[in-house]
Design an enzyme around this catalytic site. Structure first.
Site, PDB file in Angstrom:
ATOM      1  N   GLY A 188       1.143  -1.168  -0.076  1.00  0.00           N
ATOM      2  CA  GLY A 188       0.062  -0.061   0.024  1.00  0.00           C
ATOM      3  C   GLY A 188       1.002   1.133   0.212  1.00  0.00           C
ATOM      4  O   GLY A 188       2.181   1.101   0.132  1.00  0.00           O
ATOM      5  N   LEU A 189       0.284   2.374  -0.161  1.00  0.00           N
ATOM      6  CA  LEU A 189       0.824   3.609   0.049  1.00  0.00           C
ATOM      7  C   LEU A 189       1.642   3.896   1.035  1.00  0.00           C
ATOM      8  O   LEU A 189       1.402   3.509   2.189  1.00  0.00           O
ATOM      9  CB  LEU A 189      -0.168   4.687  -0.425  1.00  0.00           C
ATOM     10  CG  LEU A 189      -0.619   4.813  -1.769  1.00  0.00           C
ATOM     11  CD1 LEU A 189      -1.817   5.945  -1.959  1.00  0.00           C
ATOM     12  CD2 LEU A 189       0.275   4.987  -2.852  1.00  0.00           C
ATOM     13  N   SER A 209      -0.130   4.562   4.570  1.00  0.00           N
ATOM     14  CA  SER A 209      -1.585   3.703   4.731  1.00  0.00           C
ATOM     15  C   SER A 209      -1.852   2.917   5.826  1.00  0.00           C
ATOM     16  O   SER A 209      -2.745   2.534   6.457  1.00  0.00           O
ATOM     17  CB  SER A 209      -1.642   2.917   3.301  1.00  0.00           C
ATOM     18  OG  SER A 209      -0.505   1.926   3.360  1.00  0.00           O
ATOM     19  N   GLY A 210      -0.438   2.551   6.578  1.00  0.00           N
ATOM     20  CA  GLY A 210      -0.702   1.827   7.830  1.00  0.00           C
ATOM     21  C   GLY A 210      -0.207   0.475   7.668  1.00  0.00           C
ATOM     22  O   GLY A 210      -0.511  -0.412   8.696  1.00  0.00           O
ATOM     23  N   SER A 233       6.048  -1.894  -2.160  1.00  0.00           N
ATOM     24  CA  SER A 233       5.879  -2.538  -3.219  1.00  0.00           C
ATOM     25  C   SER A 233       4.674  -2.481  -4.395  1.00  0.00           C
ATOM     26  O   SER A 233       3.878  -3.062  -4.589  1.00  0.00           O
ATOM     27  CB  SER A 233       5.788  -4.216  -2.623  1.00  0.00           C
ATOM     28  OG  SER A 233       4.399  -4.427  -1.866  1.00  0.00           O
TER      29      SER A 233
END
EC number: 2.7.1.25
Length: 199
Positions: free
Chosen positions: A34-35, A38-39, A108
């Site tokens: 994720g960005l 994002s967590g 990724s």
């Protein structure tokens, strides 16, 4: 650098299956993608604590931490990002062979690279978790101040700003961290793992 032809694969005396029996649980990779912001790392570490409390051997491979050691020679060009993920995939596979659960938290951004890692492992050893969060929310969080630096031109090839993020098409799990708390996301993961007999 060309690969050496003077190497031979040595079969191990203690197999992955023996290690799983000793640990009393399956071994696999949970791949958080994720960005930035994002967590991913937060959820991975909270899940790691929950697994640990339940006697499940696990280890978190975090993007920033890996770049302090194993991958400190890599930058953020597309080529280096690919090599970063390739190396992590190989390390994750070693953890699976050792009988542990490995949680990886990496942006990724490219589907091809995530699929490369999936294909290193057996069918029941890779769980792709898309930590989905709108870029506006990630920017507002911006825990490391990276988006601001990228907007100011101080960081090049920053995912979501001037480098693309390719969303997973068929992830095993989608966690919407703008809608659910960290605790709720961990509950969703534990429920998934339990229902499918991973734990």
């Amino acid at each position: 650098m060309a690969a050496s032809s003077n190497v031979t694969w040595h079969e191990l005396s203690i197999t992955k299956e023996f290690r799983r029996v000793q640990n009393a649980h399956h071994s696999f990779v949970i791949w958080f993608t994720g960005l930035s912001g994002s967590g991913k790392s937060t959820v991975a570490n909270e899940l790691a604590k929950e697994l640990y409390k339940n006697g499940i051997s696990n280890y978190v491979l975090d993007g920033d931490n890996i770049r302090h050691g194993l991958n400190k020679d890599l930058g953020f060009s597309e080529e280096d990002r690919k090599e970063n993920i390739r190396r992590i995939g190989e390390v994750a596979k070693l953890f699976v062979d050792s009988g542990q659960v490995v949680l990886t938290a990496f942006i990724s951004p490219f589907k091809e690279d995530r699929n490369l890692v999936r294909n290193l492992l057996e069918e029941d050893e890779f769980i792709e978790v898309y930590v989905k969060c709108p870029i506006e929310v990630c920017e507002n969080r911006d825990p490391k101040g990276l988006y601001q630096k990228a907007r100011n031109g101080l960081i090049k090839n920053f995912t979501g700003i001037d480098s693309p993020y390719e969303e997973p098409e068929n992830p095993e799990i989608v966690l919407e961290t703008d809608r659910f708390s960290i605790e709720e996301c961990v509950e969703q993961l534990i429920s998934y793992l339990t229902k499918r007999n991973f734990i």
